[in-house]
Design a protein around this motif. Structure first.
Motif, PDB file in Angstrom:
ATOM      1  N   UNK A  85       0.871  -1.206   0.137  1.00 55.99           N
ATOM      2  CA  UNK A  85       0.121  -0.051   0.140  1.00 55.99           C
ATOM      3  C   UNK A  85       0.758   1.189  -0.097  1.00 55.99           C
ATOM      4  N   UNK A  86       1.965   1.304   0.919  1.00 52.10           N
ATOM      5  CA  UNK A  86       3.155   2.446   0.740  1.00 52.10           C
ATOM      6  C   UNK A  86       4.335   1.644   0.378  1.00 52.10           C
ATOM      7  N   UNK A  87       5.033   2.513  -0.332  1.00 53.33           N
ATOM      8  CA  UNK A  87       6.362   2.105  -0.735  1.00 53.33           C
ATOM      9  C   UNK A  87       7.411   3.359  -0.393  1.00 53.33           C
ATOM     10  N   UNK A  88       8.876   3.206  -0.299  1.00 50.43           N
ATOM     11  CA  UNK A  88       9.465   4.344  -0.099  1.00 50.43           C
ATOM     12  C   UNK A  88      10.985   4.259  -1.038  1.00 50.43           C
ATOM     13  N   UNK A  89      10.708   4.554  -2.450  1.00 49.61           N
ATOM     14  CA  UNK A  89      11.846   4.251  -3.243  1.00 49.61           C
ATOM     15  C   UNK A  89      12.525   5.850  -3.406  1.00 49.61           C
ATOM     16  N   UNK A  90      13.646   5.715  -4.026  1.00 51.26           N
ATOM     17  CA  UNK A  90      14.236   7.042  -4.251  1.00 51.26           C
ATOM     18  C   UNK A  90      13.973   7.755  -5.675  1.00 51.26           C
ATOM     19  N   UNK A  91      14.350   8.807  -5.771  1.00 53.04           N
ATOM     20  CA  UNK A  91      14.003   9.704  -6.852  1.00 53.04           C
ATOM     21  C   UNK A  91      14.008   9.069  -8.186  1.00 53.04           C
ATOM     22  N   UNK A  92      15.093   8.568  -8.797  1.00 54.34           N
ATOM     23  CA  UNK A  92      15.226   7.900  -9.881  1.00 54.34           C
ATOM     24  C   UNK A  92      14.498   6.823 -10.144  1.00 54.34           C
ATOM     25  N   UNK A  93      14.304   6.166  -9.064  1.00 53.93           N
ATOM     26  CA  UNK A  93      13.276   4.719  -9.348  1.00 53.93           C
ATOM     27  C   UNK A  93      11.704   5.208  -9.277  1.00 53.93           C
ATOM     28  N   UNK A  94      11.255   6.560  -8.763  1.00 53.91           N
ATOM     29  CA  UNK A  94      10.071   6.983  -8.638  1.00 53.91           C
ATOM     30  C   UNK A  94       9.915   7.478 -10.409  1.00 53.91           C
ATOM     31  N   UNK A  95      10.903   7.992 -10.775  1.00 53.38           N
ATOM     32  CA  UNK A  95      10.744   8.252 -12.156  1.00 53.38           C
ATOM     33  C   UNK A  95      10.409   7.182 -13.010  1.00 53.38           C
ATOM     34  N   UNK A  96      11.211   6.058 -12.916  1.00 51.54           N
ATOM     35  CA  UNK A  96      10.754   4.769 -13.714  1.00 51.54           C
ATOM     36  C   UNK A  96       9.476   4.079 -13.412  1.00 51.54           C
ATOM     37  N   UNK A  97       9.353   4.405 -12.129  1.00 58.64           N
ATOM     38  CA  UNK A  97       7.821   3.657 -11.798  1.00 58.64           C
ATOM     39  C   UNK A  97       6.880   4.560 -12.398  1.00 58.64           C
ATOM     40  N   UNK A  98       6.702   5.724 -12.378  1.00 62.91           N
ATOM     41  CA  UNK A  98       5.703   6.474 -12.878  1.00 62.91           C
ATOM     42  C   UNK A  98       5.612   6.319 -14.369  1.00 62.91           C
ATOM     43  N   UNK A  99       6.625   6.137 -15.143  1.00 65.09           N
ATOM     44  CA  UNK A  99       6.947   5.936 -16.831  1.00 65.09           C
ATOM     45  C   UNK A  99       6.152   4.669 -16.733  1.00 65.09           C
ATOM     46  N   UNK A 100       6.578   3.550 -15.905  1.00 64.43           N
ATOM     47  CA  UNK A 100       5.792   2.066 -16.142  1.00 64.43           C
ATOM     48  C   UNK A 100       4.630   1.858 -15.765  1.00 64.43           C
ATOM     49  N   UNK A 101       3.919   2.964 -15.119  1.00 60.72           N
ATOM     50  CA  UNK A 101       2.446   2.868 -14.775  1.00 60.72           C
ATOM     51  C   UNK A 101       2.268   2.055 -13.421  1.00 60.72           C
ATOM     52  N   UNK A 102       3.219   2.222 -12.566  1.00 53.52           N
ATOM     53  CA  UNK A 102       3.465   1.282 -11.296  1.00 53.52           C
ATOM     54  C   UNK A 102       2.860   1.884 -10.076  1.00 53.52           C
ATOM     55  N   UNK A 103       2.510   3.218 -10.321  1.00 52.74           N
ATOM     56  CA  UNK A 103       1.900   4.208  -9.307  1.00 52.74           C
ATOM     57  C   UNK A 103       0.631   4.690  -9.255  1.00 52.74           C
ATOM     58  N   UNK A 104      -0.074   5.001  -8.131  1.00 51.36           N
ATOM     59  CA  UNK A 104      -1.281   5.558  -8.136  1.00 51.36           C
ATOM     60  C   UNK A 104      -1.213   7.193  -7.741  1.00 51.36           C
ATOM     61  N   UNK A 105      -1.883   7.882  -8.669  1.00 51.52           N
ATOM     62  CA  UNK A 105      -1.764   9.355  -8.235  1.00 51.52           C
ATOM     63  C   UNK A 105      -2.468   9.548  -6.833  1.00 51.52           C
ATOM     64  N   UNK A 106      -1.508  10.587  -6.092  1.00 49.52           N
ATOM     65  CA  UNK A 106      -2.017  10.809  -4.694  1.00 49.52           C
ATOM     66  C   UNK A 106      -2.971  11.937  -4.714  1.00 49.52           C
ATOM     67  N   UNK A 107      -4.014  11.788  -3.810  1.00 51.58           N
ATOM     68  CA  UNK A 107      -5.106  12.728  -3.771  1.00 51.58           C
ATOM     69  C   UNK A 107      -4.811  13.752  -2.447  1.00 51.58           C
ATOM     70  N   UNK A 108      -4.146  15.025  -3.091  1.00 55.97           N
ATOM     71  CA  UNK A 108      -3.258  16.054  -2.274  1.00 55.97           C
ATOM     72  C   UNK A 108      -4.526  16.436  -1.169  1.00 55.97           C
TER      73      UNK A 108
END
Length: 357
Positions: A85-108
């Motif tokens: 439900x929650x993960x804590x990746x580093x910045x360059x991994x976040x970039x890759x994960x969002x490109x690979x559609x592995x993340x859910x957009x946050x509801x601010x």
């Protein structure tokens, strides 16, 4: 045929009873989908007392798992075997994960405590508008050293490490981006350089450092430096803080040429089953007092500006770990270089390690 049908009916009934029993047990123990949260984080990267407090305040049971590399974390999320439900990746991994559609957009709107984060650490290139991630900790890569073991010499530049007087005195962390980055920075190049000529130049220069390198190690660098097994170490700032707490003779510096500014951010993976609970957990961790307690436990720098007033003055005014905006402007965040370029970094780093032998 009737016996076969009867056999399958018995299997179905028994399976239903077993599933119902498991579901009842899970629910009675607090493990139903809506009140369970699975958090995937680096090892020893949260104060466990805060997990207990979150569970008490929300009634949500936290299942906590750890990883030791961004790559291992990302692979497990891609496989989808566990509903993190929650993960804590580093910045360059976040970039890759969002490109690979592995993340859910946050509801601010569900993260009112987001206002506590220092604006310097928001809206960065790896996640524009913080659509997918929220800063958790940040820090630098630099040099921890023992002046008394090197005749009072002060380290101010990456190039100081090539001094022949430092033979067999240096420990390096086992990271391609960090070590190659040191070579690139020492030549005035970017940490994200993909020019093969520049990368070869950096590798050649690193080869000349070999006589000074005692070992290339992992997490044990903290113990080795604290015990004065070497006088100089290439480390992350949080590790430097921990080492220095064990040995007051040590100092830490970010070399003047610049270095890495890294971030670990909280995200909600596509595997999430409790998205509402994930938002509650992230918002909880953004509370100023919670963030301060977590910072005191972990030892890394908090991006939570409101948390700073809850931390000792000598901590937040220590520019080795909370560098000035002028210095942070000289630092670079690792970019996602792509598979081909990253493979080339790893290849050169492996060649450097083999050259030592």
């Amino acid at each position: 045929m009737n016996n076969l049908v009867r056999f399958f009916l018995i299997i179905v009934v028994v399976s239903g009873i077993l599933l119902g029993t498991i579901s009842h047990l899970n629910t009675s123990q607090g493990y139903s989908g809506n009140n369970t949260l699975t958090v995937y984080n680096w090892g020893d990267y949260i104060d466990v007392e805060l997990i207990k407090r979150f569970e008490k305040e929300t009634g949500i049971k936290v299942i906590y798992e750890t990883f030791d590399s961004n790559e291992a974390m990302m692979t497990k999320i891609q496989q989808g075997g566990t509903s993190y439900d929650v993960a804590v990746p580093s910045e360059y991994t976040i970039d890759k994960m969002r490109q690979d559609d592995l993340l859910i957009p946050l509801d601010h709107s569900k993260l009112p405590n987001l206002k506590n984060i220092d604006q310097r650490f928001m809206d960065l290139p790896f996640d524009p508008d913080n659509k997918y991630s929220v800063p958790y900790f940040w820090g630098t890569v630099g040099v921890v050293y023992n002046p008394s073991m090197i005749n009072g010499k002060k380290i101010t530049s990456w190039n100081d490490l090539w001094d022949p007087a430092l033979k067999n005195e240096i420990l390096l962390i086992d990271g391609a981006r960090e070590v190659m980055g040191m070579g690139l920075n020492s030549l005035g190049y970017s940490l994200n350089d993909t020019n093969k000529k520049h990368l070869q130049e950096a590798k050649t220069k690193l080869d000349k450092l070999t006589p000074n390198v005692k070992a290339i190690v992992g997490d044990e660098i903290k113990m080795l430096m604290a015990n004065e097994e070497a006088s100089i170490g290439l480390v992350w700032s949080g590790d430097a803080s921990e080492i220095m707490s064990e040995n007051e003779d040590l100092d830490y510096v970010v070399p003047k040429e610049g270095s890495n500014l890294w971030f670990d951010n909280m995200v909600i993976p596509k595997t999430a089953k409790n998205v509402d609970g994930a938002h509650k957990f992230i918002n909880f961790m953004l509370d100023p007092e919670v963030a301060a307690q977590n910072t005191d436990y972990v030892g890394y720098s908090t991006p939570n500006k409101a948390a700073l007033k809850h931390l000792p003055k000598e901590v937040v005014e220590d520019e080795r770990f909370y560098p000035s905006p002028e210095l942070t402007e000289k630092l670079e965040v690792y970019e996602n270089l792509g598979k081909r370029n990253l493979a080339y970094y790893n290849e050169l780093f492996l060649q450097f390690k083999m050259h030592r032998k």
